[in-house]
Design an enzyme around this catalytic site. Structure first.
Site, PDB file in Angstrom:
ATOM      1  CB  SER A   1      58.938  68.455 148.577  1.00  0.00           C
ATOM      2  OG  SER A   1      58.745  68.116 149.931  1.00  0.00           O
TER       3      SER A   1
ATOM      4  CE1 TYR B   1      57.941  73.550 149.895  1.00  0.00           C
ATOM      5  CE2 TYR B   1      57.530  71.407 150.898  1.00  0.00           C
ATOM      6  CZ  TYR B   1      58.371  72.272 150.235  1.00  0.00           C
ATOM      7  OH  TYR B   1      59.643  71.876 149.902  1.00  0.00           O
TER       8      TYR B   1
END
Length: 335
Positions: A127, A152
């Site tokens: 990501s 995350y």
């Protein structure tokens, strides 16, 4: 090839599964169909795959080690594309254990399956969130990414490190792809396109965080999928020029590689909202709010290595992409 796609009922996993099957690969898709967002949308994506030749769906959680071990032993995959993860920056503030279970435990279960069953290539979703506190633009895979600002992001950085250890120890080829703000038809309802579309059509205020100062490298789903499929076909080899004295953060002597995959053209959030209003033919008010915990102000992908090494070239402009998204949204939600 016979390919395992995890998270096959998810936004990106669904599109990848469809394209791989259309080009002639045999795909086994797995997903735990959790209720992080509307399960009906996940089932509707799977219904689209019912008529696709050579696609098989199995409901399964990657965190369930015995099931994953049996799947690898029984199916004899050639390659694995891991799109399964607990997604969402803000939700990681509320339910951190979900990220540990899926993004760390489940992820390692998959790598163990690859290790023990001769998988030719493991491609996985990282990501743009890993860039965290970085401020130099565009974000480059040559940058240090040791300062994540959400759990995350930390799990995605951990994914890259764990993959390197498996590439180094077991010569398992792995490729990590740092996605930049993917949008398009069948997207997640917790992301800005659907949230904004709902507000626009209901004439409700749009919640605009960071007072609209965000810039995002919005990347249309078709461009993302083309890049992922190209990477599936390109098995990394060790970089013979890699040096521990001057280490390249995106390659290794091991068969391990990291790429950014984005549009290389960041868009200001308020301009993006304006384009979305034009796509839906309506305007609404904006509620200006401060930066949310865990969010980064800007994303901007340096995609040079992906362009030069696999021929990646994003083609869909933000105007075209939002028009296509608006058409799908109106059709799917019947508005």
């Amino acid at each position: 090839m016979k390919i395992l796609v995890t998270g096959a009922a998810g936004f990106i996993g669904y599109h990848i599964s469809r394209v791989l099957c259309q080009r002639g690969d045999e795909v086994v898709g797995i997903d735990n169909l959790n209720d992080y967002y509307d399960v009906g949308l996940k089932q509707a994506r799977l219904a689209q795959l019912d008529s696709v030749p050579d696609f098989e769906f199995i409901k399964m959680d990657i965190a369930h080690r015995p099931a994953i071990e049996k799947l690898f032993a029984d199916r004899k995959f050639d390659r694995v594309v891991n799109m399964a993860a607990q997604a969402g920056v803000r939700y990681s503030l509320e339910n951190p254990n979900a990220y540990v279970d899926s993004n760390l435990v489940g992820y390692t279960n998959l790598l163990e399956g690859c290790r023990h069953h001769g998988i030719e290539h493991f491609v996985y979703a990282s990501s743009s969130s890993v860039y965290g506190a970085n401020e130099t633009m565009p974000f480059s895979t040559g940058d240090n990414v040791d300062h994540p600002v959400s759990l995350y992001a930390a799990t995605k950085k951990a994914n890259e490190l764990i993959a390197h250890s498996y590439s180094h120890l077991y010569q398992l080829p792995t490729t990590g792809l740092r996605f930049f703000t993917v949008y398009g038809p069948w997207g997640r309802p917790d992301m800005s396109p659907i949230l904004f579309a709902k507000a626009i059509l209901a004439s409700e205020p749009i919640r605009v965080f960071n007072y609209g100062k965000h810039r995002r490298d919005f990347t249309y789903i078709d461009d993302i999928v083309e890049g992922v499929v190209r990477c599936v076909d390109r098995v990394p080899e060790g970089n013979p020029d890699w040096s521990g004295k001057h280490p390249d953060p995106a390659s290794s002597r091991a068969p391990w590689k990291i790429f950014n995959i984005g549009n290389n053209e960041p868009v200001e959030l308020l301009h993006y909202i304006d384009l979305m209003e034009k796509a839906f033919g309506k305007t609404t008010t904006k509620e200006m709010l401060p930066l949310q915990p865990g969010d980064v102000e800007n994303t901007y992908a340096d995609i040079g290595p992906l362009q030069s090494e696999i021929g990646y070239s994003p083609r869909v402009s933000i105007e075209q992409g939002l028009q296509r998204f608006a058409k799908w949204y109106k059709d799917y939600y019947r508005v």
